[in-house]
Design a protein around this motif. Structure first.
Motif, short mmCIF file in Angstrom:
data_model
loop_
_atom_site.label_atom_id
_atom_site.label_comp_id
_atom_site.label_asym_id
_atom_site.label_seq_id
_atom_site.Cartn_x
_atom_site.Cartn_y
_atom_site.Cartn_z
N SER A 166 0.83 -1.21 0.00
CA SER A 166 0.00 0.00 0.00
C SER A 166 0.86 1.26 0.00
O SER A 166 0.50 2.25 -0.63
CB SER A 166 -0.93 0.00 1.21
N SER A 187 2.04 1.77 -3.55
CA SER A 187 0.93 2.24 -4.37
C SER A 187 0.57 3.68 -4.03
O SER A 187 0.27 4.49 -4.91
CB SER A 187 -0.28 1.32 -4.17
N TYR A 188 0.58 4.00 -2.76
CA TYR A 188 0.22 5.35 -2.30
C TYR A 188 1.21 6.39 -2.83
O TYR A 188 0.83 7.51 -3.19
CB TYR A 188 0.19 5.36 -0.78
N ARG A 237 2.89 6.16 -5.63
CA ARG A 237 2.77 6.28 -7.08
C ARG A 237 1.46 6.92 -7.53
O ARG A 237 1.34 7.33 -8.69
CB ARG A 237 2.87 4.89 -7.74
N HIS A 238 0.49 7.00 -6.65
CA HIS A 238 -0.84 7.40 -7.11
C HIS A 238 -0.87 8.86 -7.56
O HIS A 238 -0.13 9.70 -7.05
CB HIS A 238 -1.88 7.17 -5.99
N GLU A 239 -1.69 9.10 -8.54
CA GLU A 239 -1.91 10.46 -9.04
C GLU A 239 -3.35 10.85 -8.71
O GLU A 239 -4.26 10.03 -8.75
CB GLU A 239 -1.67 10.52 -10.55
N SER A 289 -6.25 12.63 -6.05
CA SER A 289 -6.50 12.77 -4.62
C SER A 289 -6.38 11.43 -3.89
O SER A 289 -6.44 10.36 -4.50
CB SER A 289 -7.91 13.32 -4.39
N THR A 290 -6.22 11.53 -2.56
CA THR A 290 -6.17 10.33 -1.73
C THR A 290 -7.50 9.57 -1.81
O THR A 290 -7.52 8.34 -1.81
CB THR A 290 -5.87 10.70 -0.27
N GLU A 332 -9.49 9.29 -4.36
CA GLU A 332 -9.54 8.50 -5.60
C GLU A 332 -8.69 7.24 -5.47
O GLU A 332 -9.06 6.18 -5.97
CB GLU A 332 -9.06 9.35 -6.78
N TRP A 333 -7.55 7.38 -4.81
CA TRP A 333 -6.69 6.21 -4.60
C TRP A 333 -7.41 5.17 -3.75
O TRP A 333 -7.43 3.98 -4.08
CB TRP A 333 -5.39 6.63 -3.90
N GLY A 352 -10.24 3.32 -5.66
CA GLY A 352 -9.75 2.27 -6.54
C GLY A 352 -9.33 1.03 -5.77
O GLY A 352 -9.63 -0.11 -6.19
N ARG A 353 -8.63 1.22 -4.63
CA ARG A 353 -8.19 0.07 -3.83
C ARG A 353 -9.38 -0.70 -3.26
O ARG A 353 -9.41 -1.94 -3.27
CB ARG A 353 -7.30 0.55 -2.67
#
Length: 398
Positions: A82, A85-86, A88-90, A92-93, A95-96, A99-100
């Motif tokens: 996590s 992944s956190y 690398r995410h583009e 907002s938090t 949106e991340w 998806g998860r």
């Protein structure tokens, strides 16, 4: 098979952390192995099957549960992954997280909706007894508690990252302390005056402990020296709790036992998770080198790609063999009291069949893990209602 292995190897990025995937696959496969080996069925006079466990007759099997209870490693690796992944995410938090969480929710919704549709068919179409369906529903929904807990801890990832950056590996210490205090209250001198709901306090800190360790590991705040401390300290605490404080030896619930370690997690679970986490971190490099072999790496990839399918459907695979067998009568290792060495040997022989059925189910069920791009709002609503109805039935609310 050789072509598949070569294709997987060629498509694996050079930066892929094979050890992390290997640990995740190992922890994941321990779930069906444990449920298949330590879960059995008795047959009542009306032909219905009921849950039973060989641990009730063979207390000496408890150490097997120490090996197969690898949720600590699963949460450890989950926290580590996590973090990556956190980073690398583009966007907002939120949106991340969306998806998860969608990746976790789709397979759960799928398996519960399918079973909701199956229940009336099995009962009215094939005459499966109601008690058998309740047993089956309980087993199907049993592993899904993990998804609910994992969803919550995943949502806490941003907070865990901040805690790891401030306190490093020690960010997990308050979680361990909380569980220790709750255990002291519910098992100590004043246990009789403690409210029954007190044990529920352990659910979040108990499973967040290893996840926080994984986050600290992903942030580079957990060194090999810390790993040795976790391994040795966790092992020492585990031994002390068993030998001096009377904790149950089994890591899973045993029918007839008043106390259980896993639901909710006791301090013994955290001690085991600490020891396992330390060992996993220390063995990471060796495991990574081992998995550079394409023939070993390919199965790890396949298991990881089917992670939620394995978790959600492995009990169904066992039931697909046990329910038809119940019409024949008692079948050693499949349906019948798990109280003999012969039952254990027979169950080991049946497990390849369970695995084969799971592979067949997975060919179709893996579609639930992919985005539901062709599923409109109406179908999703129906699936949600079916899943809710199944959950109520499994939990005895309907």
């Amino acid at each position: 098979m050789k072509t598949l292995v070569e294709r997987i190897e060629s498509r694996t990025p050079a930066h892929r952390d094979r050890a992390i995937d290997g640990l995740r696959a190992l922890a994941l496969l321990a779930v069906p192995t444990g449920h298949w080996l330590l879960g059995g069925f008795t047959l009542s006079a009306d032909g219905a099957i009921h849950n039973a466990s060989p641990l009730a007759a063979f207390g000496g099997l408890a150490p097997v549960s120490w090996i197969l209870q690898m949720l600590g490693i699963f949460f450890l690796v989950g926290g580590y992954a996590s973090v990556l992944s956190y980073r690398r995410h583009e966007g907002s938090t939120g949106e991340w997280l969306k998806g998860r969480l969608a990746r976790l929710g789709r397979p759960v919704l799928g398996v519960t909706a399918v079973w909701a549709a199956l229940l009336p068919l099995l009962h009215y179409g094939f005459g499966v007894p109601g008690d058998t369906l309740r047993t089956a529903s309980t087993l199907v929904i049993q592993p899904l508690w993990f998804v609910g807990v994992y969803t919550v801890v995943t949502a806490l990832t941003p907070l865990c990252v901040r805690a790891a950056r401030r306190a490093g590996v020690w960010a997990a210490a308050p979680l361990l302390g909380t569980v220790a205090v709750v255990d002291l209250l519910r098992y100590g001198p004043y246990a009789e005056v403690m409210p029954s709901w007190l044990s529920l306090v352990n659910i979040l800190p108990g499973w967040l402990f290893a996840y926080q360790l994984g986050v600290s590991w992903g942030e580079g705040r957990l060194t090999r020296r810390h790993a040795w401390g976790l391994l040795l300290g966790g092992a020492a605490l585990f031994a002390a709790l068993l030998l001096a404080f009377g904790y149950p030896a089994s890591m899973v619930g045993v029918p007839g036992e008043v106390r259980t370690n896993s639901h909710p997690p006791s301090l013994l679970v955290l001690a085991l998770a600490a020891a396992q986490s330390g060992a996993a971190i220390l063995l990471r490099d060796r495991l990574g080198k081992l998995l550079k072999r394409p023939a070993l790496w390919a199965p790890v990839v396949v298991v990881n790609l089917s992670a939620m399918t394995i978790l959600c459907w492995h009990q169904t695979a066992m039931l697909a063999a046990a329910i038809p067998a119940s019409y024949v009568g008692e079948v050693t290792g499949l349906v019948g009291a798990p109280d003999s060495v012969g039952w254990i040997l027979a169950r080991l022989a049946w497990m390849p069949l369970f695995a084969g059925v799971l592979v067949l189910i997975g060919r179709y069920a893996r579609g639930f893990e992919s985005p539901w791009t062709r599923t409109g709002p109406a179908r999703r609503t129906v699936a949600g209602l079916l899943a809710a109805g199944f959950a109520m039935f499994a939990l005895g609310l309907a």
